[in-house]
Write an enzyme that holds these catalytic residues in place. Structure first.
Site, short mmCIF file in Angstrom:
data_model
loop_
_atom_site.label_atom_id
_atom_site.label_comp_id
_atom_site.label_asym_id
_atom_site.label_seq_id
_atom_site.Cartn_x
_atom_site.Cartn_y
_atom_site.Cartn_z
N GLU A 150 0.85 -1.20 0.00
CA GLU A 150 0.00 0.00 0.00
C GLU A 150 0.88 1.24 0.00
OE1 GLU A 150 -0.12 2.09 2.72
OE2 GLU A 150 1.11 0.89 4.07
N LEU A 152 -0.53 4.28 1.00
CA LEU A 152 -1.47 5.22 1.63
C LEU A 152 -0.74 6.11 2.61
CD1 LEU A 152 -4.22 2.60 2.56
CD2 LEU A 152 -3.97 3.87 0.42
N GLU A 154 -1.19 8.55 5.83
CA GLU A 154 -2.17 8.89 6.85
C GLU A 154 -2.64 10.32 6.59
OE1 GLU A 154 -1.00 8.10 10.89
OE2 GLU A 154 -0.14 6.18 10.31
N ASN A 224 9.52 3.99 0.34
CA ASN A 224 9.52 4.74 1.60
C ASN A 224 10.93 5.21 1.95
OD1 ASN A 224 6.80 4.59 1.95
ND2 ASN A 224 6.85 3.41 3.85
N PHE A 265 8.16 16.26 -1.22
CA PHE A 265 9.06 15.77 -0.16
C PHE A 265 10.37 16.54 -0.09
CE2 PHE A 265 7.13 12.21 2.10
CZ PHE A 265 5.90 12.25 1.46
N CYS A 276 5.69 4.68 9.73
CA CYS A 276 6.18 4.07 8.48
C CYS A 276 7.65 4.37 8.23
CB CYS A 276 5.32 4.54 7.32
SG CYS A 276 3.60 4.14 7.57
N LYS A 279 10.51 3.20 10.88
CA LYS A 279 10.67 1.74 11.00
C LYS A 279 11.03 1.10 9.66
CE LYS A 279 5.95 -0.09 10.54
NZ LYS A 279 6.07 -0.71 9.23
#
Ligand code: UGA
Length: 474
Positions: A150, A152, A154, A224, A265, A276, A279
């Site tokens: 995913e 997504l 938050e 990520n 970003f 996310c 970690k």
């Protein structure tokens, strides 16, 4: 199609609600008894824009049900695993919840199941799942294992789910690919009733990318980690700007205009947080290490991120001279706006550091105060930004909530002890704040003192910064 979603966190709940919204019959399971009872009684266990309304609508239509993991495993032909993968002390992802679900599937499921990982997991978890099911499944279970990471965020998870840029699936059989294609067809074709926009069906169709399971797993961690790297990069550029007197907003704007770099970003700040990036970067480093690759680049990303809070506290110290005994207003506790999530939020380390130095902290966040209370029990929680600013020697902005862009500055000026804003998210244009009578200290830009000559900058709502660099004229 009958679909089960195991785990009702931000990802699971959004996935379940949105799959029901696009027409599927969904069963969402949750193992935490209190949370499950809330969901069954129509009470939201978390704050996520639009989610509550979507859930209400699909429950009314009879397409979303809540219950136990066992019931979920029996319900769906396709099972999405959305359980938590928190970090272990050594940085590895803790996969015990995933293994727990695999055990229930092996024991309870019959016929055919497509077991799909949505939780962020290390590469080769799919292979482990396959092995586990092969060894432990009873009842003659036939299965495929797929990865469907995913993307997504938050705060915008409903929108991200329904209008994604890409849908990635990692599969090892045509049957698995076909099932997932069928599930996502309404989103790929943008054919469903959108609960957010009226005209969104004109949007570009997302790319439906099919890969092997391992590559799909890597796409998630690599994405990520790359975004986290971008943030740490711009944060170091911000430090450099502070050292040489340049303006990081301009630098980021200039960089972002290159389509190979892109503007998203590149907002500097007090560091990335949430459940996310911190970690996932850690886990990706460990995955690389275990595979014999030294991803030291990402170790630097982490190191830079860890230093952000202290770098920011130093700014507060520099302004206040002595922190002990000072009243500090904290605006924002959530790790980012539009969420109540404070997991790994920079606010936690920041407030702890200020309290340890003897500051009296008065905090306000529109959504996250309840969740912050266990990590930060010894501070005063306020019901609005003005109350937090009462008698303050400094107002410290930690999260760029929209409402901080719509305040009555005269009222604030009359309530603070010292007119000082230390902004960890570059919410405002410096000239604007100094014209309001405040000294303004931000990240990677020159400080602005009251009555400084006007700069032609416009105050925008903070969230309009998301994903883009504001246009500021010098
Ligand atoms: C992130 C990714 O953006 C999603 O694509 C991914 O699906 C999700 O993780 C996940 O793995 O589940 P999220 O953690 O919700 O989403 O939040 P982001 O919007 O990515 O922000 C993460 C952190 O970076 C926040 O603390 C934010 O303040 C910070 N950030 C973001 C910056 O400091 N600067 C920026 O320019 C952007």
């Amino acid at each position: 199609m009958k679909i089960s979603v195991i785990g009702a966190g931000y990802v699971g709940l959004t996935t379940a609600a949105c799959l029901a919204q696009i027409g599927h019959d969904v069963f969402c399971s949750e193992s935490e008894v209190e949370k499950l009872s809330k969901l069954q009684n129509g009470v939201m266990p978390l704050f996520e824009p639009y989610l509550e309304d979507v859930i209400k609508g699909v429950r009314k239509a009879g397409r979303l049900h809540f219950g136990s993991t066992e019931e979920g495993i029996v319900w769906g032909d396709v099972i999405f695993i959305c359980v938590g993968t928190p970090p272990l002390a050594n940085g590895d992802a803790d996969l015990s919840a995933i293994e727990g679900v695999a055990r229930v599937i092996a024991k309870r499921a019959m016929g055919y199941r497509l077991v799909t990982e949505k939780s962020t997991v290390p590469v080769q978890t799919g292979a482990q799942l396959r092995k586990h099911l092969a060894v432990h499944s009873t009842n003659g279970l036939k299965y495929d294992v797929a990865s469907n990471p995913e993307f997504l965020r938050e705060g915008t998870s409903v929108e991200d789910f329904l209008h994604p840029d890409r849908i990635v699936i990692g599969v090892d059989s045509p049957r698995a690919a076909e099932l997932l294609r069928e599930i996502y067809e309404p989103i790929v074709k943008q054919r469903f009733t959108c609960p957010i926009h009226s005209d969104c069906m004109k949007r570009k169709e997302p790319v439906f990318l099919i890969t092997d399971t391992g590559s799909a797993e890597l796409i998630k961690h690599a994405s990520n980690s790359f975004l986290a790297m971008k943030i740490s990069f711009i944060n170091m550029v911000a430090n450099l700007c502070e050292a040489v007197g340049a303006d990081v907003s301009k630098v980021a704007q200039g960089m972002g205009l290159d389509p190979r770099i892109g503007p998203a970003f590149l907002n500097p700040g007090i560091g990335f947080g949430g459940f996310c990036f911190p970690k996932d970067v850690q886990a990706f480093i460990r995955i690389a290490e275990k595979s014999g690759c030294d991803f030291s680049l990402l170790k630097e990303v982490e190191k830079i991120n860890r230093s952000r809070v202290e770098h920011f506290v130093e700014k507060v110290r520099k302004e206040l001279w002595v922190v002990r005994g000072k009243k500090i207003a904290i605006w924002g506790l959530a790790f980012k706006p539009n969420t109540d999530d404070v997991r790994f939020a920079p606010s936690i380390a920041l407030v702890k550091s200020l309290v340890d130095e003897g500051a009296h902290v008065r905090a306000y966040d529109p959504e996250a105060m309840e969740k912050a209370k266990s990590a930060l029990p010894n501070i005063t929680y306020c019901s609005n930004p003005y109350e937090a600013a009462e008698g303050a020697d400094a107002i410290v902005i930690v999260t760029e909530w929209d409402e901080f862009g719509q305040l009555d500055w005269d009222r604030l000026l009359s309530t603070v002890e010292q007119p000082l804003i230390v902004d960890g998210r570059n919410v405002f244009a410096p000239g604007d704040i100094s014209r309001k009578g405040f000294r303004y200290v931000s990240i990677g830009r020159a400080d602005a003192s009251p009555c400084q000559p006007a700069v032609s900058e416009k105050i925008e709502s903070p969230s309009s910064r998301a994903g883009s660099i504001r246009e500021v004229s010098a």
